[in-house]
Design a protein around this motif. Sequence first.
Motif, mmCIF file in Angstrom:
data_model
loop_
_atom_site.group_PDB
_atom_site.id
_atom_site.type_symbol
_atom_site.label_atom_id
_atom_site.label_comp_id
_atom_site.label_asym_id
_atom_site.label_seq_id
_atom_site.Cartn_x
_atom_site.Cartn_y
_atom_site.Cartn_z
ATOM 1 N N ASP A 149 -41.146 42.575 -15.929
ATOM 2 C CA ASP A 149 -41.701 42.585 -14.595
ATOM 3 C C ASP A 149 -40.753 43.349 -13.693
ATOM 4 O O ASP A 149 -39.654 42.889 -13.397
ATOM 5 C CB ASP A 149 -41.871 41.153 -14.084
ATOM 6 N N SER A 167 -48.910 43.026 -15.777
ATOM 7 C CA SER A 167 -48.683 41.584 -15.774
ATOM 8 C C SER A 167 -49.999 40.840 -15.950
ATOM 9 O O SER A 167 -50.060 39.797 -16.591
ATOM 10 C CB SER A 167 -48.005 41.164 -14.474
ATOM 11 N N ARG A 170 -44.119 52.788 -11.581
ATOM 12 C CA ARG A 170 -43.799 51.611 -12.369
ATOM 13 C C ARG A 170 -44.287 50.345 -11.674
ATOM 14 O O ARG A 170 -44.799 49.429 -12.277
ATOM 15 C CB ARG A 170 -42.294 51.540 -12.597
ATOM 16 N N SER A 187 -46.836 47.748 -13.120
ATOM 17 C CA SER A 187 -46.399 46.373 -13.361
ATOM 18 C C SER A 187 -47.475 45.393 -12.947
ATOM 19 O O SER A 187 -47.667 44.360 -13.561
ATOM 20 C CB SER A 187 -45.101 46.102 -12.606
ATOM 21 N N ASP A 226 -43.052 49.011 -18.883
ATOM 22 C CA ASP A 226 -43.575 47.659 -18.661
ATOM 23 C C ASP A 226 -44.169 47.115 -19.932
ATOM 24 O O ASP A 226 -43.929 45.985 -20.329
ATOM 25 C CB ASP A 226 -44.679 47.678 -17.609
#
Lengths: 530, 494
Positions: free
Chosen positions: B419, A124, A116, A120, B413
């Motif tokens: 986040d 992002s 994860r 991420s 996500d």
Amino acid sequence: MSSLTSQSLKVIPIAARKAERTQQPNRWYPDGQASRVCAMTSNSDHGLGLGLGLGLELELDLDAPHRGLTRSATLPLEIHSPRVGRSHLAPEDAFNTASPPRRKSTFDPSAVNDSRRMRSKLGSRSRSRRRRRNWKKLLWVNQSYPDNYTDQATFLENLQRNPRLQPYEFWPLVADSTVILQQTCSVTIFVVCFVGIFQERVSPVAVVGWGSFGTLVGWLLWDWWVGQEDEDEVLQRRHSNRSRAAREQPRKDRPHSAILGTNPSAGTSVTNLAAAERAYPQLAMRQSHSVSATSLQSGASQASTAARNSSDSAEELHQRPSSPHRGGRMNLRLGTIKSAVLIYFTLLGLSPILKSLTRSTSSDSIWAMSFWLLAINIFFYDYSGGVGVKFPASLSTNAALMASTVLASRLPSTGQVFSLTLFSIEVFGLFPVFRRYARHQSWKYHVTISTLLVIGAGGGVGLILGGEKDGVWPWKSGLLGVLVAVVIAIVAMGGCSWWLIGLQKYKNAINGPWDQARPIIISRRFWDDE
Amino acid sequence: MDSKPAQQLPSPPAKMPRRTYNIAMVSDFFFPQPGGVESHIYQLATKLVDRGHKVIIITHAYEDRKGIRWLTNGIKVFHVPFAVIYRSATFPTVFSFFPLFRNIILRERIEIVHGHASLSSLCQEAILHARTMGLRTVFTDHSLVGFADAASILTNKLLKFTLSDVDHVICVSHTCKENTVLRAALDPLMVSVIPNALVSANFKPLPRPEPGSLPFTQHPLPAHPLGPSDTLTIVVVSRLFYNKGTDLLTAAIPRILENHPNTRFVIAGSGPKAIDLEQMIEQNVLQDKVEMLGSIRHEKVRDVMVRGHIYLHPSLTEAFGTVIVEAASCGLYVVCTAVGGIPEVLPSHMTVFAKPEENDLVAATGRAIGALRANKVRTEKFHEQVKTMYSWTNVAKRTERVYRGIFGDISDDEFYGYDVGNEAHWSATRGRNFALIDRLKRYYGCGVWAGKLFCLCVVIDYLIFVLCEWIWPRKQIDFARDWPRKPPASDDDE
């Protein structure tokens, strides 16, 4: 888990929260903030009692025993300690009985975390590329945001808490509670009179005689007050017509929209009830509308001399006379007397029937029934009603009259039945009208009546409980009763008011765009209910 | 069990064929009863089947509808026998539905239970049982409920019970989302907003007459340009209830007609407030200007709408307001009160908003009439525009994303846009694992007394589940044959 709970789970006011949001515009839910939203939303659950005036205060008390049970705090512990997970009962354990309770932990947290975390970073970056355009609170736009995106700036921006909060004050609240006291004392006095008649300690003629005398005096006073008020109203109307004439010009075709008389109760008594009327304008408007309707009626009755008054005789007792003219007033008085005589003879004729109506019912049932009926009377009485209300709280009045009817069947003679029923009409039907007028007229009268009622009720109960010895009234127990009643009244009024003020801090009314709108309609004719 | 480790894997590359799901839609409200929720369920189910999923619908039995029915596209409908108490909602008997429900779920190999409408007890019970059985659950809320009166307090408490343990919630508008988040104390990221849609082919405007083809018109067709002396028709299609703002309508109509002489009203719908409207018509002698059609069938709505130029919607509360989208799709200029989710639904060039006040409604209608008479509004383009805004295919696609998100087929996500910084918090709010103790923890937070009561219910539900597994072992339950599936649709096709 521990890091979360150590954080201050505190519901901060909206403005402050929004300010905080704007500092971190790109992060959806920084950790602390998410927990705060959770705390806030779980708090709203407690606020569901707000309609009843009870709820939880805005600041969550962190030391309360159930505090830790918000959604954010119920997180599973085994994330950090996979061994705990082994003993947990899960759905598959119901049909996989081979290996109790679970064969292996459902997740491997370290692997999950790694993957994860890795994603991420990727995610992002791609998100920041995707979200160039601003999110809009619209459904028809094809937005580049996911459906469960929650915009920090606009989410719940229209939420209002306690928008119409009226903080109570102690003395006005005590003053208002005297209305309840009066009604309770009236009921007590009625019960005392019944017991007196039932035990044959008081002659029914005396009861009804004094009652009728009181009613007569009350009626005369009331008549005088109404006369005075009408004169005032005429003056006031003459004065206000000039100022209102301009406003009414364009709406001539809608006679009902004209508010001719001003609401008389709002002006004089500066109490919480009046404040509530201001807070709920439609209530006050409706009231003033009814006042204006009656004054319009009075205009009509001036033109056609009150011929209609003779037709509806019974309700004339409750209705305020409307015409300021001497002739109209005289007519009305005659009508009232006529209806009084009519009721008198009807009751006289009916009392043998009333006597035997519920005779076959056992006494226990009668006591229980009359207790509940009188309780209904107290609970459903129209305590907020102004003077203009025509038939206040019909359920309450009907319950009391029914109580008197069922009680009357326990009395042995027709005369007693007649007396009790007539007395109940005086106490439950007419006395409230008089009390309402007295309160409206002057605060002094109101206090006097309240005091007399408390003394009467307390003394009566004392006398009844004291028992009779050789025809001598137990004056001592009567005096003791008065004393106790006064103490109870003061303690109850003060205590309850204080309690209510204390409870008010728990009030948490949530309003927002999802609430049903209150339509504002000028021609009130079409808006009867709601 | 097998799906669990798969959930943890990174999302599969795009070349792999998309996974399809077996979905059960559960609601008290379904055909043959007419209504918004009913058609929502049907349309969504149809489009999901088109995308290769298997959909069954569980509802209660109606008078002439019992047992299992097949609808178009291979949707299987289970009409389970339960007593209806109020407005076609079944009597809430928390547990009695479970054995039957379990049987259906196992037989049909259901993976996702999707409940609709918060007032449906069948849906709420199904979500509870589904979580007990270890299935993923989704709930769609269609209505707005306040926080003030006793009835809504009770409803909200029940909703909180159900939604304490649900994987995802779908709301029909952003206002509805705010409302639901507050009512059920949810994490806002668990709530998606997916609007309703309409079958735009059913709401086409009248074909525009060719300039040369019509020598003269019997009645002025509602096509532009509108002359200054042409009659302009205002349409109202609404049930005539207090919360639909019929009082506002009653007060506004005489004033609108007074201000704009060449205007007519067509009102379709029935209800307790119809008598007020009729009184108003008689008092103001407007029989030749206001036409009341009574209640009409949903298929006829379009035929009524195309008779007019303006659609007036005076509602006092509305979660989404499908009818104004339908009106815009029929090429009507919409005048509506800005309440609930209505301001989000249509772009500003199609609507005139009013406050829920008599004066403002009259003024807004006046503005709309003025704009139409000045030919400033291109209503003939509305249909195509609405068609691009709302379609059930789009709704199904977005709903499918929710299914994939809760199943872990798209990464957390991406799904939650979160986040990842704090694993513990993530797991608390969104990692909806099925371990009984974690479920109990979620329910326990519902309130001082309610939490304990809810926990008791959940424990009993689990015991019933164990009992069912013992009495009717799942090995002995046969699988039902599936309707032939359509190939899974790829992401790109619209």
